[in-house]
Scaffold this active site. Structure first.
Site, PDB file in Angstrom:
ATOM      1  N   SER A   1       0.798  -1.233   0.000  1.00  0.00           N
ATOM      2  CA  SER A   1       0.000   0.000   0.000  1.00  0.00           C
ATOM      3  C   SER A   1       0.829   1.281   0.000  1.00  0.00           C
ATOM      4  O   SER A   1       0.291   2.353  -0.235  1.00  0.00           O
ATOM      5  CB  SER A   1      -0.953   0.024   1.206  1.00  0.00           C
ATOM      6  OG  SER A   1      -0.228   0.184   2.407  1.00  0.00           O
TER       7      SER A   1
ATOM      8  N   LYS B   1       1.198   4.382   7.014  1.00  0.00           N
ATOM      9  CA  LYS B   1       0.442   5.222   6.084  1.00  0.00           C
ATOM     10  C   LYS B   1       0.964   6.655   6.170  1.00  0.00           C
ATOM     11  O   LYS B   1       1.688   7.019   7.090  1.00  0.00           O
ATOM     12  CB  LYS B   1      -1.057   5.235   6.434  1.00  0.00           C
ATOM     13  CG  LYS B   1      -1.760   3.895   6.298  1.00  0.00           C
ATOM     14  CD  LYS B   1      -2.008   3.534   4.855  1.00  0.00           C
ATOM     15  CE  LYS B   1      -2.754   2.249   4.696  1.00  0.00           C
ATOM     16  NZ  LYS B   1      -1.934   1.062   4.616  1.00  0.00           N
TER      17      LYS B   1
END
Length: 169
Positions: free
Chosen positions: A88, A125
């Site tokens: 991701s 993230k």
């Protein structure tokens, strides 16, 4: 009510420095902390740049040495390493299998890459605080972003300072 905790490093006298866990509020992540005395390994550092395009005559002048502990770790007691699993964050140059150097003493800014815990789940993230909402953004369009909503728990475990990657040989 949302619980948002941006944890900064606070030494705990009850845990030895080389413990197998690092604590923030009621959460425990298994990690390895540095030993009390960091070893020094000075390696050669050539100051000439290595072209990634056309070859050029090599400068074979050794200018100095570099200690990767000093280069990658500015606050050893607040630093931990974590291995990435997943894809991701490939747009940020973070790939599956990479090792991240994470510093808990740094305050995250907008767009900082962070190791976070959302409702007990650990993730890496990009922190987006550009609006009144808080988002954790993936850096790969194949993966969703996460908006932190009312009732969710968010704990920021630290800011990613470096990525260590092994290349195939």
């Amino acid at each position: 009510m949302s619980v948002i905790s941006i944890s900064s490093y606070q030494p705990r006298n009850t845990k030895p420095l080389n413990s197998a866990a690092l604590w923030s509020d009621d959460l425990e992540l298994p990690i390895l902390e540095p030993q009390q005395q960091l070893s020094t390994l000075e390696l050669p550092l050539f100051t000439s740049k290595v072209p990634a395009g056309f070859p050029s005559p090599a400068d074979d002048h050794l200018e100095s040495t570099i200690d990767l502990n000093q280069h990658c770790i500015s606050n050893p007691p607040a630093t931990f390493f974590v291995k990435v699993k997943g894809h991701s964050m490939t747009g940020a140059g973070i790939n599956d299998g990479d090792m991240l150097v994470v510093d808990r003493s740094l305050r995250p800014n907008n767009n900082s890459i962070v190791v976070a815990v959302i409702d007990g789940e650990v993730t890496v993230k990009a922190l987006d605080t550009s609006t009144d909402e808080i988002w954790l953004r993936s850096r790969n369009s194949d993966y969703p972003d996460f908006q932190i909503k009312e009732g969710m728990e968010l704990h920021i475990w630290g800011v990613v300072k470096n990525v260590i990657r092994s290349l195939p040989v």
